[in-house]
Structures are given as C-alpha cells and as structure tokens.
Design a protein around this motif. Structure first.
Motif, PDB file in Angstrom:
ATOM      1  N   THR A 154      -9.256   2.102  -0.559  1.00 56.31           N
ATOM      2  CA  THR A 154      -8.105   1.604  -0.096  1.00 56.31           C
ATOM      3  C   THR A 154      -7.447   2.122   1.064  1.00 56.31           C
ATOM      4  OG1 THR A 154      -6.695   2.765  -1.643  1.00 56.31           O
ATOM      5  CG2 THR A 154      -7.861   0.715  -2.533  1.00 56.31           C
TER       6      THR A 154
ATOM      7  N   VAL B  61      -4.489  -6.771   1.036  1.00 60.15           N
ATOM      8  CA  VAL B  61      -5.407  -6.482   2.142  1.00 60.15           C
ATOM      9  C   VAL B  61      -6.035  -8.166   2.564  1.00 60.15           C
ATOM     10  CG1 VAL B  61      -7.968  -5.660   2.275  1.00 60.15           C
ATOM     11  CG2 VAL B  61      -6.214  -4.406   0.892  1.00 60.15           C
TER      12      VAL B  61
ATOM     13  N   ASP C 191      -6.025  -3.266   5.952  1.00 59.21           N
ATOM     14  CA  ASP C 191      -4.639  -3.570   5.199  1.00 59.21           C
ATOM     15  C   ASP C 191      -3.844  -4.162   6.257  1.00 59.21           C
ATOM     16  OD1 ASP C 191      -1.924  -1.775   4.982  1.00 59.21           O
ATOM     17  OD2 ASP C 191      -3.298  -1.594   3.083  1.00 59.21           O
TER      18      ASP C 191
END
Length: 444
Positions: free
Chosen positions: A75, A400, A420
């Motif tokens: 992430t 995302v 992102d």
C-alpha cells in the motif's frame, strides 16, 4: 479454474479472554496511521512468521504471514521491519508479548498469528494486532477457516483486518480483478478475459482467444461480468457467470453495435452505448425483462457511462461540445451538465465507490494521464503520465486506482498498474502476459 473455498467462516473471537491474556492500561489514543494528501511516512510494523500449531501447517504459516506483509507493504502506507532485525521470537500464540524488544527496533505495530490444519483439508488462521508503544491489543483477535487451497484468501482477510484497524478505512485485499489478457505482437494480439486476485495471483481464464473481447465489468456482487465481444463479427454485449463460466449475448437489432456496458449499483440494470448508423447514444436495459430505454439523443457520440454509487446519476463522455468531455445526467436520462473544462480530451469516466470523486483518462499535449476530480469537476488532479494510460477502475474502498499502460513503438506492450489517489505508490501489477481493461470487483 480458480480455487473455490468450500466454506469460509469468519468468527470474531475474544481471544484475549479465551487464552487468559490481559492488556496493559489503556493508552491516550489508539494507534492509527493518518492518511492525508501530503507525504505519508510509512508506519513501521513487524510480522514474525505465524506459529505452526500442527505439523502440517509449517509451510502454510510462513506463506500466509508473507502474503499479509506483502499486502500491507504494497500500500505504501506501511514499512515492514526486516525479520533479521527482530530481537524477540513468537513461539506460541498465547505467549505474552515482550513489548520492549519490539520497541527497540522501532516497530509501532506487531502482528502475531498461528496456523493449524484439522486433518480434513481445512486450515485455521488466528491473529492479533498489537500497539507496541502502548503495550495493548488493537481490537479483538479473529479466526478464519477455509479449505487448504484457499490459504491466500485467508491471508488477504487477515491483512484486510489489520489495514482497517490501523487506518480506519475499508480494506480491499480480499478482492478480484477481471481484465483482458493479451498475447502476440502489437498488430495481431490475441485477447481473452481473465480474472485474478487483486495482486495478480490465482489467474483463471474465462474465454478463449478466438474472438476479440473488450471492457469487462464486474457486477456489484462479483458473480457476473459484462464485456464486449466481436464473436458475431460486430461488437455485442455479453454477460458471463463467473461461477460456471457460461455467457449469453444481450439481444440487439441486426447491424446495431453495442458496447461499453456497466452494471447499475443494484445489479438489475445495464447501461451501455449503442451505435446505429453514424450516431451513438446511451441506453439502459432491465436485465430481467430485456426492456430498454434511451437516455441520450444528442447528434454526437455518447459513451463510457458509469453510475454513481447511489444509482441516481450517470457520468459519461461526449463530444457534443466539439471535443471529448465529461458530463453528468440523471440516471433516467435528461439534461446533462458538463464537468470537465481543462485542456485536452477526457474519457472513460468511472465513479468512486465513495461517491465523492470521478476517475478518468485524459489526453493532452501528446500524453495520456489517469486523473481524478470532484463530481462537480473541481479539484482536478492528474496521477500519472505516459505514452498511453487509460481505463481507470477503483478499488472497493475508493483508495487505489488500477489502469492499463501501453508502451511506445512496434514492440510496445500492455500492462496493469495501480496508484494511490494521492498520486503516490505507482506500481505494476504482475500478470503472466500483457493486460488491459481492468475492472476491480467488490470485497469478497
């Protein structure tokens, strides 16, 4: 074929009470990573190998803990403390945590877990999340159970829970993506539908490569896929049942081309574009009755429709103003409002699951971009730039965006990337061949 989980049970267990482990005094506030539009300093965390509680679970315990770490680190919001830096080991799931040892290596969060098998092919995973500096557990321990071939999904579910506890956001790891798999040279590519886990694992092919397929779109429940196929010689919309990989064609008049389909949020309606002669308009079809309704009637090209999450509005692209721009209209049709006013051309709009933003493809000054804007067209931000970026799709939590990127030249290749919504953490999604037209499905 994609693995099937015969039974997936999610049980929230108060493991601290069951195992007789109590936490330290309450801290001033819970450990939480703050996500802003500025630069995020990744939160350091540690994931020791999960404990194997049965002899057969050793490899699974290591694999599951690695996928959990990959999910979190991927992430860009978290940074794993390398295992060689660990001072403590976790030999038992019930053992007390030596918080001082984890503080010494600056791990703010600690994830511990255990894996066992029951002799019938089933795997049990349990885990805890710890706030190291407060010396407390975050939430309650949880347990997941599945058949052995579903171990990756178990890992994603653990990572989803950790992500939610540390960010306060809805997760997205236990989700799938349908896309077009591409092989062969650029001027003669074979294309077929494929489905995979969000991270590129567990690929299953849904169609052959004997006909060109385009623009697959998941249903809200993830059990069906809409796509456009040239199987009959002209583009027609198909709907495919993911479970048995059976498809059928939506009926259309002879000589009429239909494409760019997308489900409504409740899954009962399909909105799509239909070309008859030189005009292209947007239509809606009731899936159960086949009844159609024309939503636009301008003497221009209207395509790429996408519903708002509440189903009340549709965003689409149109050249009615003389160039390709984005418009919003009521879901039943009617007057449309233009929302894009920047330089260049806009297309492939898709509404965020959160309802607050619209992602799009933009072409300007010889470059393609993936961007986002507010639903009134304000706060436009471009997240990427390349020779050809197109076709954004949102993760289930709206955090995302995945899209397709094509490289330049005769040997150019297609691939999937994710980014992102802040524009950070651009990375390629691994697939065994070229890939395009991604559609992110719901959280499973």
């Amino acid at each position: 074929m994609m693995h099937r989980i015969a039974s997936l049970m999610i049980s929230a267990l108060a493991l601290a009470l069951i195992l007789g482990v109590s936490g330290a005094a309450a801290q001033d506030g819970p450990l939480r990573i703050e996500i802003t539009e500025g630069v995020v300093e990744p939160m350091p965390y540690a994931v020791p190998n999960f404990v194997a509680e049965t002899a057969e679970a050793g490899q699974l315990a290591e694999q599951i803990s690695r996928v959990v770490a990959d999910d979190l680190t991927g992430t860009g919001l978290f940074r794993e403390v390398p295992r060689e830096a660990h001072i403590s080991t976790v030999a038992s799931f019930a053992a007390p945590i030596q918080f001082a040892d984890w503080k010494a290596i600056n791990s703010q969060a600690l994830i511990t877990g255990a894996v066992s098998t029951d002799g019938t092919g089933r795997v049990v995973v349990k885990f805890r999340v710890w706030d190291v500096f407060a010396g407390t557990e975050l939430g309650q321990g949880m347990q997941f159970t599945a058949t052995q071939d579903g171990w990756r999904r178990l890992a994603h579910k653990v990572a989803d829970q950790v992500y939610s506890r540390l960010t306060g956001e809805t997760p997205y790891f236990d989700s799938r993506v349908v896309f077009v798999s591409e092989t062969g040279p650029k001027n003669a590519r074979a294309k077929r539908l494929a489905i995979m886990d969000y991270d590129g694992a567990n690929i299953q092919y849904l169609t052959g490569s004997d006909a060109i397929v385009l623009a697959p779109r998941f249903s809200p429940t993830g059990d069906r896929v809409l796509y456009t196929s040239y199987e009959t010689g002209s583009p027609r919309i198909h709907v495919l049942n993911v479970g048995d990989v059976q498809s059928r064609i939506f009926q259309a008049d002879q000589g009429v081309m239909s494409f760019a389909p997308r489900f409504s949020p409740n899954g009962t309606t399909v909105v799509y574009s239909l070309t008859n002669g030189s005009n292209t308009d947007i239509f809606a079809m009731d899936i159960s009755t086949g009844a159609t309704r024309q939503l636009t009637s301008a003497p221009s090209i209207e395509t790429g429709p996408s519903y708002s999450p509440d189903g009340s509005q549709i965003v689409f692209e149109s050249d009615r103003s003389g160039s390709q721009q984005l418009y919003i209209m009521p879901a039943q049709g009617g007057e449309a409002t233009r929302i894009s006013f920047g330089e260049g051309r806009y297309g492939t709009p898709v509404w965020s699951p959160r309802g607050d933003q619209i992602a799009f493809t933009k072409q300007n000054a010889g470059r393609f971009h993936i961007g986002v804007m507010r639903t009134d067209g304000s706060e436009e931000r471009l997240l990427t730039a390349s020779f050809l970026d197109e076709g954004p799709t949102w993760a289930p939590n709206g955090r995302v965006i995945m899209f397709a990127r094509e490289t330049q030249g005769a040997q150019g290749a297609s691939a999937l990337y994710s980014v992102d919504i802040s524009g950070r953490n651009l990375k390629r999604v691994r697939t065994p061949a070229g890939a395009s037209d991604p559609s992110w499905g719901p959280l499973q």
